[in-house]
Design a protein around this motif. Sequence first.
Motif, PDB file in Angstrom:
ATOM      1  N   SER A 103       0.721  -1.126  -0.066  1.00 49.01           N
ATOM      2  CA  SER A 103      -0.070  -0.040  -0.142  1.00 49.01           C
ATOM      3  C   SER A 103       0.905   1.291   0.015  1.00 49.01           C
ATOM      4  O   SER A 103       2.090   1.170   0.518  1.00 49.01           O
ATOM      5  CB  SER A 103      -1.052  -0.038   1.064  1.00 49.01           C
ATOM      6  N   ALA A 104       0.115   2.285  -0.634  1.00 52.53           N
ATOM      7  CA  ALA A 104       0.872   3.622   0.081  1.00 52.53           C
ATOM      8  C   ALA A 104       0.612   3.874   1.489  1.00 52.53           C
ATOM      9  O   ALA A 104      -0.643   3.521   1.895  1.00 52.53           O
ATOM     10  CB  ALA A 104       0.229   4.753  -1.128  1.00 52.53           C
ATOM     11  N   SER A 105       1.502   4.491   2.292  1.00 52.18           N
ATOM     12  CA  SER A 105       1.428   4.823   3.552  1.00 52.18           C
ATOM     13  C   SER A 105       2.240   5.975   4.055  1.00 52.18           C
ATOM     14  O   SER A 105       3.227   6.200   3.537  1.00 52.18           O
ATOM     15  CB  SER A 105       1.941   3.363   4.363  1.00 52.18           C
ATOM     16  N   PHE A 106       1.334   6.455   4.916  1.00 50.98           N
ATOM     17  CA  PHE A 106       2.053   7.782   5.481  1.00 50.98           C
ATOM     18  C   PHE A 106       1.223   8.138   6.751  1.00 50.98           C
ATOM     19  O   PHE A 106       0.189   7.405   7.306  1.00 50.98           O
ATOM     20  CB  PHE A 106       1.878   8.833   4.550  1.00 50.98           C
ATOM     21  N   ALA A 107       1.727   8.944   7.575  1.00 49.25           N
ATOM     22  CA  ALA A 107       1.067   9.390   8.854  1.00 49.25           C
ATOM     23  C   ALA A 107       0.607  10.964   8.757  1.00 49.25           C
ATOM     24  O   ALA A 107       1.322  11.920   7.670  1.00 49.25           O
ATOM     25  CB  ALA A 107       2.249   9.390   9.941  1.00 49.25           C
ATOM     26  N   ILE A 108      -0.379  11.136   9.518  1.00 49.00           N
ATOM     27  CA  ILE A 108      -0.713  12.697   9.582  1.00 49.00           C
ATOM     28  C   ILE A 108      -0.804  12.938  10.808  1.00 49.00           C
ATOM     29  O   ILE A 108      -1.525  12.566  11.659  1.00 49.00           O
ATOM     30  CB  ILE A 108      -2.290  12.620   8.970  1.00 49.00           C
ATOM     31  N   ALA A 109      -0.156  14.082  11.279  1.00 50.80           N
ATOM     32  CA  ALA A 109      -0.168  14.598  12.767  1.00 50.80           C
ATOM     33  C   ALA A 109       0.042  16.075  12.538  1.00 50.80           C
ATOM     34  O   ALA A 109      -0.180  16.801  11.653  1.00 50.80           O
ATOM     35  CB  ALA A 109       1.158  13.982  13.016  1.00 50.80           C
ATOM     36  N   GLU A 110       0.239  16.855  13.738  1.00 50.28           N
ATOM     37  CA  GLU A 110       0.751  18.224  13.844  1.00 50.28           C
ATOM     38  C   GLU A 110      -0.759  18.905  13.531  1.00 50.28           C
ATOM     39  O   GLU A 110      -0.651  20.085  13.231  1.00 50.28           O
ATOM     40  CB  GLU A 110       1.868  18.623  13.172  1.00 50.28           C
ATOM     41  N   GLN A 111      -1.902  18.314  13.945  1.00 49.98           N
ATOM     42  CA  GLN A 111      -3.102  18.996  13.594  1.00 49.98           C
ATOM     43  C   GLN A 111      -3.814  18.797  14.997  1.00 49.98           C
ATOM     44  O   GLN A 111      -5.049  19.131  14.753  1.00 49.98           O
ATOM     45  CB  GLN A 111      -3.727  18.613  12.430  1.00 49.98           C
ATOM     46  N   GLY A 112      -3.420  18.402  16.034  1.00 52.93           N
ATOM     47  CA  GLY A 112      -4.299  18.144  16.978  1.00 52.93           C
ATOM     48  C   GLY A 112      -5.385  16.959  16.771  1.00 52.93           C
ATOM     49  O   GLY A 112      -4.888  16.132  15.913  1.00 52.93           O
ATOM     50  N   LEU A 113      -6.630  16.992  17.201  1.00 53.28           N
ATOM     51  CA  LEU A 113      -7.493  15.912  17.102  1.00 53.28           C
ATOM     52  C   LEU A 113      -8.358  16.272  15.718  1.00 53.28           C
ATOM     53  O   LEU A 113      -8.725  15.179  15.369  1.00 53.28           O
ATOM     54  CB  LEU A 113      -8.585  16.147  18.025  1.00 53.28           C
ATOM     55  N   ALA A 114      -7.654  17.166  14.778  1.00 51.19           N
ATOM     56  CA  ALA A 114      -8.116  17.345  13.463  1.00 51.19           C
ATOM     57  C   ALA A 114      -7.543  16.346  12.617  1.00 51.19           C
ATOM     58  O   ALA A 114      -7.912  15.901  11.567  1.00 51.19           O
ATOM     59  CB  ALA A 114      -8.054  18.513  12.926  1.00 51.19           C
ATOM     60  N   ALA A 115      -6.335  15.682  13.173  1.00 48.25           N
ATOM     61  CA  ALA A 115      -5.534  14.838  12.143  1.00 48.25           C
ATOM     62  C   ALA A 115      -6.301  13.605  11.668  1.00 48.25           C
ATOM     63  O   ALA A 115      -6.347  13.435  10.413  1.00 48.25           O
ATOM     64  CB  ALA A 115      -4.394  14.314  13.008  1.00 48.25           C
TER      65      ALA A 115
END
Length: 281
Positions: A104-116
Amino acid sequence: MAGSTLAVRHGAAVLAPPRTMRPEFSLMADYDRDLLASFGQSPDPEAAGDRPVVTHVDLVRQLLDGDPLGPVEPDLVMVSYALPDVHPFTTTSTQLNQAFGNRSASFAIAEQGLAAPFSALRIAAAYCRLGYCDQAVLAVLEQTTLPNHDPLVHGADLVDSGALLLLQSGSEGPGLDVHDVWVQCGPDDCARRLADVTASARSGTSLLVEGPRGGHDIQADGMEVHRHAERTYCTSVWMELAQNPQWAEQYATVVLHDTDPRSGTCSAAILRTAARPEPSA
């Protein structure tokens, strides 16, 4: 599959899993001190001392225990979080990808608080709409061991937690289609948008799912309200969604809504009953 809609199908959740001692993490002390110093802070000796921890990878393993998603081959694997991992040099999305065959394509989403995680859901829906994704896996992770005192984490006595969701296009079974996702800087603007949603939803078949600190000024006329009561931050409404698959059968509309106590930013996801195939004649 261009133009198709992504639906939430299955999920799993974990709350306060067992912690283990990781003596090797004491090697992070210098890194933590230098990092905090760059922000004018100092490590909290009590918070940063050697003690049992749970990492993001530990949470992923707990969530995958028992194979809750079944045999899936996702095109997209995402990890989202608001609080950093206890070991910041681990690429958890790659670890999760490997568990599903590493295709799969994979990545993380962060630095947005609970909006992530809301951003992650919007990204997955866009991948599906453009024809790049038939199946996606989203992990929302929260570990609460930090090297410094954090008013939110320690003031609310947050606990480690996580949610895992399978998102699929098509109409394989009961699910909730991703209809709309937004992040609003102003709570009043968010309240107006949610009022429009509640006004258009059919009375008695709609559910508003709130995080533990959000939604006090939201008017949910004609909607049932379900509030997450556990001591969590960004995982709250996603744990509820993962643990309540029956909502896809009970409600025409499910609204996930939460307000970030750090910024006041509101996030919402509007989910509708997924399309079902017509019965054959």
